[in-house]
Design an enzyme around this catalytic site. Structure first.
Site, mmCIF file in Angstrom:
data_model
loop_
_atom_site.group_PDB
_atom_site.id
_atom_site.type_symbol
_atom_site.label_atom_id
_atom_site.label_comp_id
_atom_site.label_asym_id
_atom_site.label_seq_id
_atom_site.Cartn_x
_atom_site.Cartn_y
_atom_site.Cartn_z
ATOM 1 C CD GLU A 80 37.265 -47.802 -58.330
ATOM 2 O OE1 GLU A 80 37.390 -48.604 -59.283
ATOM 3 O OE2 GLU A 80 36.810 -46.656 -58.464
ATOM 4 C CD GLU A 111 57.448 -37.925 -65.397
ATOM 5 O OE1 GLU A 111 58.081 -37.867 -66.466
ATOM 6 O OE2 GLU A 111 56.202 -37.957 -65.334
#
Length: 295
Positions: A80, A111
């Site tokens: 964004e 992960e």
């Protein structure tokens, strides 16, 4: 011993049998606690923002690192920055364990892949000019820790956000920030409280960084990209407001500036397009400083 984000909070024993109203109230209160956790660390956030802005102001890149929900929250903020502040996409790197297009199974297992973190740091040549924002609810995610450790060794400025007071990320990063979002209402579901705290923290942090880089004027998004009708109209209003001109002149200036609001304001103030670009470049895109410039 389980990390804070994995604790069973027995206040919520029998949650699955609670009334709808009580169930929702518990989750709502958890969200409120999550946002409130930012209050005590605002000074730390300011320290982090200043460190990041110094690197980015010198031509460095902004690197987001995370896995699982934490990585997704980081990615959301990263994608964004361009539309909101006009921050260049090629100056933003997102390191999400398993990749941005990973399947659900890979998404969770990735992960633990420290080798992937090493490869990404090397491939992107993360170094002393860059700034890293790393997020991990537990503060112990292997992928994230390895990436931060290597980035810091290579001279990058590193910020670590986590929701566990004993999280290794707090000391692995140069600037560690503990978000005390408390044990989850639904035990271990860090997409809830921890995720909310992380999103609020990253949004606040990146907004302050962008302000320091001159991407705001007052509270207006002068670095914004006018990529649709709504934003086109907003750009006209912002330009007119700052330049003190009507909508017709604001739109004319924007067209000459290829809808770069900062350049458009300088054009509306009387500068030729080439000169407006030159002045803005002199001040690294900071419109306020450019408006104070005297030939």
């Amino acid at each position: 011993m389980a990390s804070r984000t994995e604790e069973f909070d027995m206040r919520f024993a029998g949650l699955d049998q609670w009334s709808d109203a009580d169930f929702l109230m518990a989750l709502w209160e958890g969200q409120m606690r999550a946002v409130a956790s930012l209050g005590p660390v605002l000074s730390d956030m300011a320290t982090a923002a200043n460190g990041i802005a110094r690197r980015l102001g010198g031509g460095g890149r902004l690197v987001y690192v995370g896995a699982g929900t934490s990585g997704t929250v980081a990615w959301q903020d990263a994608k964004e920055l361009g539309g909101t502040f006009g921050w260049p996409e090629d100056m933003t790197i997102v390191m999400l364990a398993g990749g941005l297009q990973s399947e659900p199974g890979v998404f969770n297992s990735a992960e633990d892949d420290t080798k992937a973190a090493e490869d990404e740091i090397t491939r992107h040549r993360i170094g002393e000019g860059d700034a890293v924002i790393a997020v991990a609810a537990s503060g112990s995610t292997p992928y994230t820790l390895r990436a931060v450790k290597l980035a810091r060794e290579r001279g990058a400025y590193t910020v670590g956000l986590c929701n566990n007071p004993d999280g290794k990320l707090l000391t692995t990063a140069e600037c560690g920030i503990f978000l005390d979002s408390a044990p989850e209402v639904i035990a271990g579901s860090t997409r809830m409280g921890a995720g909310t705290a992380q999103k609020a923290a990253i949004n606040i942090l990146s907004s302050l960084v962008m302000s320091k880089l001159g991407r705001l004027f007052d509270n207006l998004m002068v670095g914004m990209r006018a990529e649709n009708i709504k934003l086109h109209d907003r750009a006209i209003r912002i330009t007119g407001h700052i330049a003190g001109c009507d909508a017709r002149n604001a739109e004319s200036a924007l067209e000459k500036a290829q809808f770069d609001i900062r350049i458009a304001v300088l054009i509306a103030k009387g500068h030729e397009t080439a000169k407006a670009k030159e002045i803005l470049a002199m001040f690294n895109g900071n419109l306020r400083a450019a408006l104070e410039y005297k030939d």
